[in-house]
Design an enzyme around this catalytic site. Structure first.
Site, PDB file in Angstrom:
ATOM      1  N   ARG A 109      -1.737 -18.257   7.734  1.00 28.82           N
ATOM      2  CA  ARG A 109      -0.519 -18.057   8.544  1.00 28.82           C
ATOM      3  C   ARG A 109       0.749 -18.558   7.858  1.00 28.82           C
ATOM      4  NH1 ARG A 109      -3.553 -19.202  13.471  1.00 28.82           N
ATOM      5  NH2 ARG A 109      -4.185 -17.161  14.229  1.00 28.82           N
TER       6      ARG A 109
ATOM      7  N   LYS B 260      12.084 -10.017   2.239  1.00 26.44           N
ATOM      8  CA  LYS B 260      11.196  -8.879   2.520  1.00 26.44           C
ATOM      9  C   LYS B 260      10.028  -8.965   1.566  1.00 26.44           C
ATOM     10  CE  LYS B 260      14.162  -5.093   4.083  1.00 26.44           C
ATOM     11  NZ  LYS B 260      14.590  -3.722   3.749  1.00 26.44           N
TER      12      LYS B 260
ATOM     13  N   GLU C  37      20.377  -1.421  -8.834  1.00 25.83           N
ATOM     14  CA  GLU C  37      20.563  -2.134  -7.559  1.00 25.83           C
ATOM     15  C   GLU C  37      21.927  -2.825  -7.538  1.00 25.83           C
ATOM     16  OE1 GLU C  37      18.617  -1.617  -5.075  1.00 25.83           O
ATOM     17  OE2 GLU C  37      16.506  -1.584  -5.639  1.00 25.83           O
TER      18      GLU C  37
ATOM     19  N   LYS D 273      24.314  -9.514  -1.776  1.00 29.29           N
ATOM     20  CA  LYS D 273      23.121  -9.266  -0.954  1.00 29.29           C
ATOM     21  C   LYS D 273      22.915 -10.401   0.057  1.00 29.29           C
ATOM     22  CE  LYS D 273      18.256  -8.291  -0.606  1.00 29.29           C
ATOM     23  NZ  LYS D 273      17.036  -7.726  -1.141  1.00 29.29           N
TER      24      LYS D 273
ATOM     25  N   GLU E  54      17.059  -6.934   9.473  1.00 29.37           N
ATOM     26  CA  GLU E  54      17.434  -5.525   9.346  1.00 29.37           C
ATOM     27  C   GLU E  54      17.542  -4.800  10.695  1.00 29.37           C
ATOM     28  OE1 GLU E  54      16.053  -3.446   5.692  1.00 29.37           O
ATOM     29  OE2 GLU E  54      15.538  -1.834   7.066  1.00 29.37           O
TER      30      GLU E  54
ATOM     31  N   ARG F  52      22.016  -4.937   7.544  1.00 30.68           N
ATOM     32  CA  ARG F  52      21.153  -5.016   6.351  1.00 30.68           C
ATOM     33  C   ARG F  52      20.686  -3.630   5.889  1.00 30.68           C
ATOM     34  NH1 ARG F  52      16.237  -9.258   4.849  1.00 30.68           N
ATOM     35  NH2 ARG F  52      15.846  -8.304   2.834  1.00 30.68           N
TER      36      ARG F  52
ATOM     37  N   ASN G   9      19.765  -0.269   2.010  1.00 28.93           N
ATOM     38  CA  ASN G   9      18.816   0.832   1.782  1.00 28.93           C
ATOM     39  C   ASN G   9      19.483   2.063   1.190  1.00 28.93           C
ATOM     40  OD1 ASN G   9      16.771  -0.719   2.900  1.00 28.93           O
ATOM     41  ND2 ASN G   9      17.200   0.000   4.969  1.00 28.93           N
TER      42      ASN G   9
ATOM     43  N   HIS H   5      17.705   4.593  -1.023  1.00 30.02           N
ATOM     44  CA  HIS H   5      16.272   4.302  -0.983  1.00 30.02           C
ATOM     45  C   HIS H   5      15.447   5.310  -0.191  1.00 30.02           C
ATOM     46  CE1 HIS H   5      17.511   0.600  -2.848  1.00 30.02           C
ATOM     47  NE2 HIS H   5      16.262   0.180  -2.942  1.00 30.02           N
TER      48      HIS H   5
ATOM     49  N   HIS I 288      12.781   6.065  -2.708  1.00 28.54           N
ATOM     50  CA  HIS I 288      11.378   5.698  -2.479  1.00 28.54           C
ATOM     51  C   HIS I 288      10.470   6.927  -2.527  1.00 28.54           C
ATOM     52  CE1 HIS I 288      11.813   1.473  -0.463  1.00 28.54           C
ATOM     53  NE2 HIS I 288      11.844   1.420  -1.771  1.00 28.54           N
TER      54      HIS I 288
ATOM     55  N   HIS J 262      11.704   1.597 -10.607  1.00 24.62           N
ATOM     56  CA  HIS J 262      12.242   1.590  -9.243  1.00 24.62           C
ATOM     57  C   HIS J 262      13.744   1.877  -9.276  1.00 24.62           C
ATOM     58  CE1 HIS J 262      12.660   0.332  -5.052  1.00 24.62           C
ATOM     59  NE2 HIS J 262      13.682  -0.414  -5.418  1.00 24.62           N
TER      60      HIS J 262
HETATM   61  N1  LIG Z   1      11.764  -7.089  -1.334  1.00 24.27           N
HETATM   62  C1  LIG Z   1      12.878  -6.451  -1.589  1.00 24.27           C
HETATM   63  O1  LIG Z   1      13.907  -6.658  -0.931  1.00 24.27           O
HETATM   64  C2  LIG Z   1      12.933  -5.472  -2.729  1.00 24.27           C
HETATM   65  C3  LIG Z   1      14.159  -4.973  -3.179  1.00 24.27           C
HETATM   66  C4  LIG Z   1      14.171  -4.116  -4.278  1.00 24.27           C
HETATM   67  C5  LIG Z   1      12.973  -3.777  -4.892  1.00 24.27           C
HETATM   68  N2  LIG Z   1      11.811  -4.265  -4.418  1.00 24.27           N
HETATM   69  C6  LIG Z   1      10.532  -3.921  -5.074  1.00 24.27           C
HETATM   70  O2  LIG Z   1      10.558  -4.445  -6.386  1.00 24.27           O
HETATM   71  C7  LIG Z   1       9.651  -3.693  -7.185  1.00 24.27           C
HETATM   72  C8  LIG Z   1      10.297  -3.394  -8.523  1.00 24.27           C
HETATM   73  O3  LIG Z   1      10.550  -4.602  -9.182  1.00 24.27           O
HETATM   74  P1  LIG Z   1      10.727  -4.665 -10.766  1.00 24.27           P
HETATM   75  O4  LIG Z   1      11.632  -3.605 -11.189  1.00 24.27           O
HETATM   76  O5  LIG Z   1      11.034  -6.060 -11.116  1.00 24.27           O
HETATM   77  O6  LIG Z   1       9.281  -4.208 -11.277  1.00 24.27           O
HETATM   78  P2  LIG Z   1       8.036  -4.977 -11.917  1.00 24.27           P
HETATM   79  O7  LIG Z   1       7.743  -6.216 -11.211  1.00 24.27           O
HETATM   80  O8  LIG Z   1       6.966  -3.967 -12.024  1.00 24.27           O
HETATM   81  O9  LIG Z   1       8.569  -5.362 -13.381  1.00 24.27           O
HETATM   82  C9  LIG Z   1       8.891  -4.349 -14.285  1.00 24.27           C
HETATM   83  C10 LIG Z   1       8.115  -4.531 -15.608  1.00 24.27           C
HETATM   84  O10 LIG Z   1       8.679  -5.626 -16.327  1.00 24.27           O
HETATM   85  C11 LIG Z   1       7.619  -6.530 -16.722  1.00 24.27           C
HETATM   86  N3  LIG Z   1       8.239  -7.853 -16.827  1.00 24.27           N
HETATM   87  C12 LIG Z   1       8.634  -8.652 -15.814  1.00 24.27           C
HETATM   88  N4  LIG Z   1       9.322  -9.693 -16.286  1.00 24.27           N
HETATM   89  C13 LIG Z   1       9.348  -9.577 -17.641  1.00 24.27           C
HETATM   90  C14 LIG Z   1       9.929 -10.333 -18.686  1.00 24.27           C
HETATM   91  N5  LIG Z   1      10.691 -11.393 -18.413  1.00 24.27           N
HETATM   92  N6  LIG Z   1       9.758  -9.907 -19.953  1.00 24.27           N
HETATM   93  C15 LIG Z   1       9.051  -8.769 -20.218  1.00 24.27           C
HETATM   94  N7  LIG Z   1       8.498  -7.998 -19.277  1.00 24.27           N
HETATM   95  C16 LIG Z   1       8.642  -8.401 -17.990  1.00 24.27           C
HETATM   96  C17 LIG Z   1       6.575  -6.356 -15.664  1.00 24.27           C
HETATM   97  O11 LIG Z   1       5.318  -6.780 -16.095  1.00 24.27           O
HETATM   98  C18 LIG Z   1       6.650  -4.846 -15.436  1.00 24.27           C
HETATM   99  O12 LIG Z   1       5.929  -4.187 -16.441  1.00 24.27           O
HETATM  100  C19 LIG Z   1       9.308  -2.439  -6.408  1.00 24.27           C
HETATM  101  O13 LIG Z   1       7.996  -2.535  -5.922  1.00 24.27           O
HETATM  102  C20 LIG Z   1      10.302  -2.451  -5.275  1.00 24.27           C
HETATM  103  O14 LIG Z   1       9.798  -1.834  -4.120  1.00 24.27           O
HETATM  104  C21 LIG Z   1      11.771  -5.108  -3.372  1.00 24.27           C
END
Ligand SMILES: NC(=O)c1ccc[n+]([C@@H]2O[C@H](COP(=O)([O-])OP(=O)(O)OC[C@H]3O[C@@H](n4cnc5c(N)ncnc54)[C@H](O)[C@@H]3O)[C@@H](O)[C@H]2O)c1
Length: 353
Positions: A117, A139, A181, A216, A226, A230, A234, A237, A241, A256
């Site tokens: 939990r 999130k 972003e 943000k 949201e 908030r 999006n 997105h 998405h 992404h």
């Molecule tokens: N929670 C939220 O509010 C929110 C907002 C935006 C996006 N997201 C989510 O975030 C995700 C995308 O995140 P992302 O773009 O960071 O993707 P990711 O976590 O897949 O990272 C991208 C790539 O970079 C590599 N990597 C990470 N750090 C590194 C470093 N320092 N050096 C070398 N390689 C490295 C990872 O292994 C991966 O291959 C999606 O799933 C998206 O839905 C969430």
């Protein structure tokens, strides 16, 4: 110098993690807690050694390496990790540290927020995208294929430490992904920041990261769950998405941020007719994004599959596909409802034959 973002509890710190309160917090507040570090294969190689070398308290930590990539942001991986936490006898008073990009912070936050939990967790984002967006705002979640982020919680990390040193090993395409972003933050709320993100983007600048995070955090503070404002975050997105899910299904490699950028062009196009966005401003956005992100690897005959994916978007109501729309650059409108016909036209206008 560590920059503190003004949020509800000053939980976001930007700057060298070595100079931050992370070490002190582990030595004092979390002294008696066991630590579990979630990494993926890349952050295990590129980021974990730096953290381990600089923080002795982490020597005893359990390290769990998650498989890299969006397709692994899944319940299957989540179940395996919950199993591992149970086997390690991790208790509610212990601490989880998410060291990675948005996949690790989203899934790690979800795992932590449900296990027993809710276990305290800390985010140490290592991609630009996770620093300026994914790790901030609470999130958490995983995908329920083919749809993104269908399972999740609102759950805030105890702290977020954004240290640009981790960006040194990040591939160029991932910096570009994070930039999308930041462009979005500007488009929805700050025209000057948008201009800066387009014309003189410097991902290593703590000042720029701090500004993006602050934009943000301000929105999230006013509407953490949201219910209203908030939703501005999006923008891009609904379409983005769907493109990301579709490409993941097709095993086409996209980031992404690229998908969000393409989604922003389509949603800006819709904004002309539905929110009064000046057509010249739309053309400028389209040109700016095209220059950085090119065109999506999709064609007109992919439109019906994209619409099908959008039908399951969490934000929809009976009124139609829910989009955030732009009234102008730096000024957005939530709950813009778009009919499937309008969306089809916008996508057909954008995609090639
Ligand atoms: N929670 C939220 O509010 C929110 C907002 C935006 C996006 N997201 C989510 O975030 C995700 C995308 O995140 P992302 O773009 O960071 O993707 P990711 O976590 O897949 O990272 C991208 C790539 O970079 C590599 N990597 C990470 N750090 C590194 C470093 N320092 N050096 C070398 N390689 C490295 C990872 O292994 C991966 O291959 C999606 O799933 C998206 O839905 C969430």
């Amino acid at each position: 110098m560590i920059k503190e973002i003004k949020d509800d509890e000053n939980r976001i710190k930007i700057g060298s993690i070595i100079d931050s309160s992370f070490g002190k917090w582990m030595d004092e507040a979390a002294k008696k807690s066991r630590k579990v570090v979630f990494v993926d294969e890349n952050t295990y190689e590129y980021c974990w050694p730096y953290l381990l070398t600089n923080f002795v308290a982490l020597k005893e930590a359990e390290v769990i390496v998650l498989p890299e990539g969006e397709e692994n942001k899944s319940m299957e991986v989540t179940m395996q990790v919950w199993q591992a936490l149970s086997e390690y006898k991790i208790k509610r008073g212990d601490v989880i540290i998410n060291l990675g990009g948005g996949v690790v912070t989203d899934m790690g936050g979800f795992i932590a927020s449900v296990y027993k939990r809710g276990v305290t967790f800390i985010n140490i984002p290592t991609t630009l995208l996770a620093m300026v967006d994914a790790s901030v705002g609470g999130k958490t979640g995983v995908n329920l294929p083919p749809w993104k982020n269908q399972l999740g919680t609102f759950s805030l990390p105890q702290f977020i430490f954004c240290d640009p040193i981790f960006l040194q090993t990040l591939p160029e395409k991932e910096l570009r992904s994070g930039r999308a972003e930041m462009i979005k933050h500007g488009l929805i709320s700050d025209a000057k920041f948008y201009e800066e993100m387009i014309t003189k983007f410097d991902p290593s600048s703590e000042k720029v990261i701090a500004k993006a995070v602050q934009l943000k955090a301000d929105i999230v503070d006013r509407d953490p769950e949201e219910k209203g404002e908030r939703k501005k975050l999006n923008f891009g997105h609904t379409v983005g998405h769907a493109i990301e899910s579709y490409c993941t299904q097709q095993k086409t490699a996209v980031t992404h941020g690229d998908c969000v950028a393409w989604g922003m062009v389509v949603e800006a196009y819709l904004s002309k007719g539905l929110a009064g966005l000046d057509p010249q401003k739309y053309s400028a956005i389209e040109r700016d994004i095209q220059e950085i992100y090119g065109h999506p690897p999709l064609h007109k005959n992919d439109v019906s599959a994209l619409i099908e994916l959008m039908r399951q978007d969490k934000k929809n109501t009976s009124e139609g596909l829910n989009c955030t729309l732009l009234q102008s650059i730096g000024d957005s409108l939530i709950d813009g409802y778009v009919s499937e016909e309008q969306m089809t036209n916008a996508l057909e206008n954008y995609l090639e034959n």
